[in-house]
Write an enzyme that holds these catalytic residues in place. Structure first.
Site, PDB file in Angstrom:
ATOM      1  N   CYS A 128      27.445 -11.536 -13.817  1.00  0.00           N
ATOM      2  CA  CYS A 128      28.589 -12.361 -13.410  1.00  0.00           C
ATOM      3  C   CYS A 128      29.066 -12.110 -11.979  1.00  0.00           C
ATOM      4  O   CYS A 128      30.087 -12.647 -11.569  1.00  0.00           O
ATOM      5  CB  CYS A 128      29.745 -12.149 -14.384  1.00  0.00           C
ATOM      6  SG  CYS A 128      30.522 -10.526 -14.209  1.00  0.00           S
TER       7      CYS A 128
ATOM      8  N   CYS B  78      32.324  -9.508 -17.955  1.00  0.00           N
ATOM      9  CA  CYS B  78      31.437 -10.220 -18.892  1.00  0.00           C
ATOM     10  C   CYS B  78      31.003  -9.351 -20.069  1.00  0.00           C
ATOM     11  O   CYS B  78      30.342  -9.843 -20.974  1.00  0.00           O
ATOM     12  CB  CYS B  78      30.214 -10.775 -18.160  1.00  0.00           C
ATOM     13  SG  CYS B  78      29.014  -9.521 -17.677  1.00  0.00           S
TER      14      CYS B  78
ATOM     15  N   CYS C 113      25.492   6.833 -14.561  1.00  0.00           N
ATOM     16  CA  CYS C 113      24.049   6.620 -14.638  1.00  0.00           C
ATOM     17  C   CYS C 113      23.827   5.163 -15.031  1.00  0.00           C
ATOM     18  O   CYS C 113      24.039   4.787 -16.183  1.00  0.00           O
ATOM     19  CB  CYS C 113      23.479   7.569 -15.694  1.00  0.00           C
ATOM     20  SG  CYS C 113      21.698   7.532 -15.798  1.00  0.00           S
TER      21      CYS C 113
ATOM     22  N   CYS D 259      27.587  -7.017 -10.640  1.00  0.00           N
ATOM     23  CA  CYS D 259      27.029  -7.256 -11.977  1.00  0.00           C
ATOM     24  C   CYS D 259      25.967  -8.352 -11.891  1.00  0.00           C
ATOM     25  O   CYS D 259      26.217  -9.419 -11.324  1.00  0.00           O
ATOM     26  CB  CYS D 259      28.159  -7.672 -12.920  1.00  0.00           C
ATOM     27  SG  CYS D 259      27.573  -8.137 -14.559  1.00  0.00           S
TER      28      CYS D 259
ATOM     29  N   CYS E 179      30.520  -3.974 -17.810  1.00  0.00           N
ATOM     30  CA  CYS E 179      31.256  -4.835 -16.889  1.00  0.00           C
ATOM     31  C   CYS E 179      32.521  -5.338 -17.585  1.00  0.00           C
ATOM     32  O   CYS E 179      32.456  -5.870 -18.694  1.00  0.00           O
ATOM     33  CB  CYS E 179      30.357  -6.000 -16.487  1.00  0.00           C
ATOM     34  SG  CYS E 179      31.214  -7.263 -15.536  1.00  0.00           S
TER      35      CYS E 179
HETATM   36 ZN   LIG Z   1      29.528  -8.833 -15.509  1.00  0.00          ZN
END
Ligand SMILES: [Zn+2]
Length: 157
Positions: A76, A124, A145, A73, A121
């Site tokens: 984070c 976060c 995607c 990510c 995610c």
């Molecule tokens: Zn994240």
């Protein structure tokens, strides 16, 4: 009776949590104010992760990246996808046939007037992209995607 009360309580908590996620930045393990995200992220990453935006197709260098490694990510650093699950979908966005289980959460958005399977995610809450059912049939059949701007690539050592 006790069981029923527990069930009802759980249902109410679940509902509250579901509503809270829309506007409450404290729902996720990593939570920052909008201003903090804006200073930390690139303009594109902020637009995708925090505003559920979509990058232009073929605009991400990660679209054609086939090196071995992990996609984390951009907000984070939570590992979200692995290179061995990446495939060329031809759509112009990095595509994967599966996520790293538990690190990606799903929800539905109606931005275009129809329901799609939105993914974000789990750490976060940053928006990543959407999952569709037209992925490689010989593996999972799923096509995640994902916006390259929401990811950082960590090459295998
Ligand atoms: Zn994240």
């Amino acid at each position: 009776m006790k069981k029923l009360i527990i069930f009802c309580t759980a249902f109410i908590l679940f509902n509250c949590n579901g509503n809270a996620q829309k506007g409450n930045k404290n729902t996720y393990k990593v939570s920052k104010t909008d201003a903090e995200w804006k200073t930390e992220l690139s303009e594109m990453a902020y637009y995708v992760l925090r505003k559920a935006g979509t990058e232009r197709p073929f605009s991400s260098p990660l679209n054609k990246n086939y090196k071995k490694g992990t996609y984390v990510c951009a907000g984070c650093n939570t590992p979200l996808f692995k290179s061995e699950h990446k495939f060329d979908s031809g759509t112009g966005w990095p595509s994967f046939d599966r996520e790293i289980k538990g690190n990606v959460a799903f929800g539905t958005d109606n931005n275009l007037g129809y329901s799609r399977n939105e993914e974000h995610c789990a750490t976060c809450g940053g928006h990543l992209g959407h999952v569709f059912n037209d992925g490689p049939q010989h593996t999972t059949g799923k096509r995640h995607c994902i916006n390259g701007a929401a990811l950082k690539f960590i090459p295998e050592q």
